[in-house]
Design an enzyme around this catalytic site. Structure first.
Site, PDB file in Angstrom:
ATOM      1  N   ALA A 226      -6.301 -17.187   1.439  1.00  0.00           N
ATOM      2  CA  ALA A 226      -6.713 -18.325   2.259  1.00  0.00           C
ATOM      3  C   ALA A 226      -7.096 -19.561   1.445  1.00  0.00           C
ATOM      4  O   ALA A 226      -7.455 -20.586   2.014  1.00  0.00           O
ATOM      5  CB  ALA A 226      -7.893 -17.911   3.137  1.00  0.00           C
TER       6      ALA A 226
ATOM      7  N   ASN B 176     -13.353 -12.636   0.304  1.00  0.00           N
ATOM      8  CA  ASN B 176     -12.328 -12.328  -0.704  1.00  0.00           C
ATOM      9  C   ASN B 176     -11.990 -13.569  -1.510  1.00  0.00           C
ATOM     10  O   ASN B 176     -11.739 -13.503  -2.716  1.00  0.00           O
ATOM     11  CB  ASN B 176     -11.070 -11.779  -0.020  1.00  0.00           C
ATOM     12  CG  ASN B 176     -11.309 -10.389   0.520  1.00  0.00           C
ATOM     13  OD1 ASN B 176     -11.237  -9.415  -0.213  1.00  0.00           O
ATOM     14  ND2 ASN B 176     -11.641 -10.298   1.790  1.00  0.00           N
TER      15      ASN B 176
ATOM     16  N   HIS C 298     -12.807 -23.931   3.523  1.00  0.00           N
ATOM     17  CA  HIS C 298     -13.098 -23.461   2.162  1.00  0.00           C
ATOM     18  C   HIS C 298     -13.117 -24.653   1.212  1.00  0.00           C
ATOM     19  O   HIS C 298     -12.163 -25.432   1.190  1.00  0.00           O
ATOM     20  CB  HIS C 298     -12.024 -22.483   1.685  1.00  0.00           C
ATOM     21  CG  HIS C 298     -11.844 -21.300   2.584  1.00  0.00           C
ATOM     22  ND1 HIS C 298     -12.765 -20.287   2.661  1.00  0.00           N
ATOM     23  CD2 HIS C 298     -10.855 -20.964   3.444  1.00  0.00           C
ATOM     24  CE1 HIS C 298     -12.346 -19.371   3.525  1.00  0.00           C
ATOM     25  NE2 HIS C 298     -11.196 -19.771   4.023  1.00  0.00           N
TER      26      HIS C 298
HETATM   27  N1  LIG Z   1      -7.480 -12.965   0.074  1.00  0.00           N
HETATM   28  C1  LIG Z   1      -7.769 -13.564   1.212  1.00  0.00           C
HETATM   29  O1  LIG Z   1      -7.790 -14.792   1.312  1.00  0.00           O
HETATM   30  C2  LIG Z   1      -8.084 -12.743   2.416  1.00  0.00           C
HETATM   31  C3  LIG Z   1      -8.083 -11.383   2.343  1.00  0.00           C
HETATM   32  N2  LIG Z   1      -8.330 -10.633   3.444  1.00  0.00           N
HETATM   33  C4  LIG Z   1      -8.342  -9.167   3.295  1.00  0.00           C
HETATM   34  O2  LIG Z   1      -7.350  -8.604   4.138  1.00  0.00           O
HETATM   35  C5  LIG Z   1      -7.905  -7.513   4.864  1.00  0.00           C
HETATM   36  C6  LIG Z   1      -7.159  -7.321   6.165  1.00  0.00           C
HETATM   37  O3  LIG Z   1      -7.364  -8.423   6.998  1.00  0.00           O
HETATM   38  P1  LIG Z   1      -6.928  -8.392   8.535  1.00  0.00           P
HETATM   39  O4  LIG Z   1      -5.498  -8.042   8.651  1.00  0.00           O
HETATM   40  O5  LIG Z   1      -7.405  -9.652   9.119  1.00  0.00           O
HETATM   41  O6  LIG Z   1      -7.823  -7.166   9.064  1.00  0.00           O
HETATM   42  P2  LIG Z   1      -7.604  -6.247  10.342  1.00  0.00           P
HETATM   43  O7  LIG Z   1      -8.898  -5.562  10.548  1.00  0.00           O
HETATM   44  O8  LIG Z   1      -6.982  -7.003  11.450  1.00  0.00           O
HETATM   45  O9  LIG Z   1      -6.513  -5.156   9.858  1.00  0.00           O
HETATM   46  C7  LIG Z   1      -6.777  -4.192   8.889  1.00  0.00           C
HETATM   47  C8  LIG Z   1      -5.671  -3.153   8.926  1.00  0.00           C
HETATM   48  O10 LIG Z   1      -5.792  -2.273   7.805  1.00  0.00           O
HETATM   49  C9  LIG Z   1      -5.902  -0.918   8.250  1.00  0.00           C
HETATM   50  N3  LIG Z   1      -6.753  -0.203   7.325  1.00  0.00           N
HETATM   51  C10 LIG Z   1      -8.101  -0.227   7.216  1.00  0.00           C
HETATM   52  N4  LIG Z   1      -8.504   0.559   6.192  1.00  0.00           N
HETATM   53  C11 LIG Z   1      -7.377   1.095   5.657  1.00  0.00           C
HETATM   54  C12 LIG Z   1      -7.121   2.009   4.603  1.00  0.00           C
HETATM   55  N5  LIG Z   1      -8.116   2.505   3.856  1.00  0.00           N
HETATM   56  N6  LIG Z   1      -5.850   2.348   4.347  1.00  0.00           N
HETATM   57  C13 LIG Z   1      -4.830   1.850   5.085  1.00  0.00           C
HETATM   58  N7  LIG Z   1      -5.010   0.974   6.089  1.00  0.00           N
HETATM   59  C14 LIG Z   1      -6.269   0.613   6.379  1.00  0.00           C
HETATM   60  C15 LIG Z   1      -6.471  -1.022   9.660  1.00  0.00           C
HETATM   61  O11 LIG Z   1      -6.163   0.144  10.391  1.00  0.00           O
HETATM   62  P3  LIG Z   1      -7.118   0.580  11.641  1.00  0.00           P
HETATM   63  O12 LIG Z   1      -7.069  -0.580  12.584  1.00  0.00           O
HETATM   64  O13 LIG Z   1      -6.463   1.825  12.131  1.00  0.00           O
HETATM   65  O14 LIG Z   1      -8.481   0.769  11.039  1.00  0.00           O
HETATM   66  C16 LIG Z   1      -5.696  -2.249  10.164  1.00  0.00           C
HETATM   67  O15 LIG Z   1      -4.355  -1.887  10.459  1.00  0.00           O
HETATM   68  C17 LIG Z   1      -9.398  -7.900   5.021  1.00  0.00           C
HETATM   69  O16 LIG Z   1     -10.213  -6.761   5.215  1.00  0.00           O
HETATM   70  C18 LIG Z   1      -9.690  -8.552   3.704  1.00  0.00           C
HETATM   71  O17 LIG Z   1     -10.089  -7.593   2.748  1.00  0.00           O
HETATM   72  C19 LIG Z   1      -8.561 -11.216   4.661  1.00  0.00           C
HETATM   73  C20 LIG Z   1      -8.580 -12.573   4.776  1.00  0.00           C
HETATM   74  C21 LIG Z   1      -8.359 -13.460   3.654  1.00  0.00           C
HETATM   75  O1  LIG Z   2      -9.309 -15.880   5.698  1.00  0.00           O
HETATM   76  C1  LIG Z   2     -10.235 -16.562   5.273  1.00  0.00           C
HETATM   77  O2  LIG Z   2     -10.475 -17.713   5.681  1.00  0.00           O
HETATM   78  C2  LIG Z   2     -11.065 -16.080   4.130  1.00  0.00           C
HETATM   79  C3  LIG Z   2     -11.552 -14.734   4.229  1.00  0.00           C
HETATM   80  O3  LIG Z   2     -11.658 -14.133   5.273  1.00  0.00           O
HETATM   81  C4  LIG Z   2     -11.940 -14.089   2.978  1.00  0.00           C
HETATM   82  O4  LIG Z   2     -12.110 -14.801   1.968  1.00  0.00           O
HETATM   83  O5  LIG Z   2     -12.100 -12.862   2.987  1.00  0.00           O
END
Ligand SMILES: NC(=O)C1=CN([C@@H]2O[C@H](COP(=O)(O)OP(=O)(O)OC[C@H]3O[C@@H](n4cnc5c(N)ncnc54)[C@H](OP(=O)(O)O)[C@@H]3O)[C@@H](O)[C@H]2O)C=CC1
Ligand SMILES: O=C([O-])CC(=O)C(=O)O
Length: 267
Positions: free
Chosen positions: A124, A190, A220
């Site tokens: 992001a 993150n 951000h």
């Molecule tokens: N770098 C960046 O800028 C950002 C990073 N992120 C990261 O991305 C992740 C995912 O975001 P988002 O898609 O919005 O979250 P969601 O909660 O919408 O989706 C998470 C998905 O991952 C699955 N999941 C959870 N734990 C595990 C595991 N141990 N192994 C396999 N699958 C798993 C969930 O399954 P189920 O629903 O069955 O639990 C679901 O399908 C966030 O948790 C964060 O860490 C997010 C935003 C920004």
């Molecule tokens: O998606 C975003 O705006 C940022 C976020 O959630 C993260 O940093 O984990």
């Protein structure tokens, strides 16, 4: 255009980010998602999202050229570490997982053992290229501020001692290091970890997190100073409808990273 061999991808996580990545890769001959990996109890739901696709609770040991994580911190230990150790390169969105003590070293060691590489996507946030380049000349200070609507902080420590729905003005919910921020807010900070890993490190990067009832965006800001000069960056990201914590740009960042792995001209 693709000059490199097509990649068979295992997509770990099929939530807000994973579903959108899947949609954008549909029909892409160079980037073929061949398996989706979710927790065992989520397999049936994921099968509905991607009918006909192989859905499993672990990354298949064969026939995978690249693992893409869009799942959350726990998935790095569970799926990315073993994939790296057996030589499969990985692309990671949950960069905050590297804030746990010794975990970045563990990830690096697994990649070395598998003679492969783990790529952390900017997600992001922007200007990670500029920050990482500026670090080579020496950085003096890096500050990161994350501002999101109150509802994006639901289910986090920001709820302790306050009613997020009752906020009428911007409220600082956290002030401290990037390491603390990423550990306390694994689904919201993150970006704090990414900025710190590209810049001054998890312990020397100052972070402020704000719940702001006046914003509908995930805002951000990065302010950096060093031998290179200085920059201030503000991103006003639209959140994904499926998850208000997550910015849509994270999806595009993941797809960009994947396209660059097969493109003849990468940017
Ligand atoms: N770098 C960046 O800028 C950002 C990073 N992120 C990261 O991305 C992740 C995912 O975001 P988002 O898609 O919005 O979250 P969601 O909660 O919408 O989706 C998470 C998905 O991952 C699955 N999941 C959870 N734990 C595990 C595991 N141990 N192994 C396999 N699958 C798993 C969930 O399954 P189920 O629903 O069955 O639990 C679901 O399908 C966030 O948790 C964060 O860490 C997010 C935003 C920004
Ligand atoms: O998606 C975003 O705006 C940022 C976020 O959630 C993260 O940093 O984990």
């Amino acid at each position: 255009m693709s000059a490199l061999p097509a990649l068979r991808i295992a997509l770990v996580g099929c939530g807000a980010i994973g579903t959108s990545v899947l949609e954008l890769l549909k029909g892409d001959a160079a980037l073929e998602v061949v398996a989706i990996v979710v927790p065992a109890e989520g397999v049936a739901a994921a099968q509905k999202v991607a009918p006909g696709m192989r859905v499993a609770s672990s990354v298949p040991a064969d026939g995978i050229d690249l693992v893409v994580e869009t799942a959350g911190h726990a998935a790095i230990e569970e799926h990315v570490l073993p994939a790296l150790a057996r030589g499969t390169p990985c692309v990671v969105a949950s960069v905050g997982a590297l804030s746990a003590a010794g975990f970045a070293e563990k990830l690096e060691a697994a990649a070395i053992a598998g003679k492969t590489q783990v790529q952390l996507i900017p997600g992001a946030i922007g200007a990670i290229d500029a920050l990482a380049a500026a670090r080579i000349g020496g950085l003096d200070s890096v500050r990161y501020t994350g501002r999101k609507p109150p509802q994006a902080w639901k289910g986090t420590p920001a709820e302790q001692g306050r009613d997020l729905d009752a906020l009428v003005q911007p409220t600082v919910i956290f002030e401290g290091s990037a390491r603390e921020a990423a550990l306390l807010y694994p689904k919201n900070a993150n970006v704090a970890a990414t900025v710190s890993l590209a810049g001054l490190g998890l312990d020397r990067t100052q972070v402020r997190l704000i719940a702001d009832p006046a914003t509908t965006e995930n805002v951000h800001t990065v302010e950096a100073e060093g031998a290179f000069g200085s920059f201030e960056l503000t991103m006003r990201n639209k959140p994904l409808a499926a998850n208000p914590k997550t910015s849509a740009l994270t999806v595009y960042s993941a797809v960009r990273a994947l396209r660059n792995r097969v493109a003849a001209l990468a940017i």
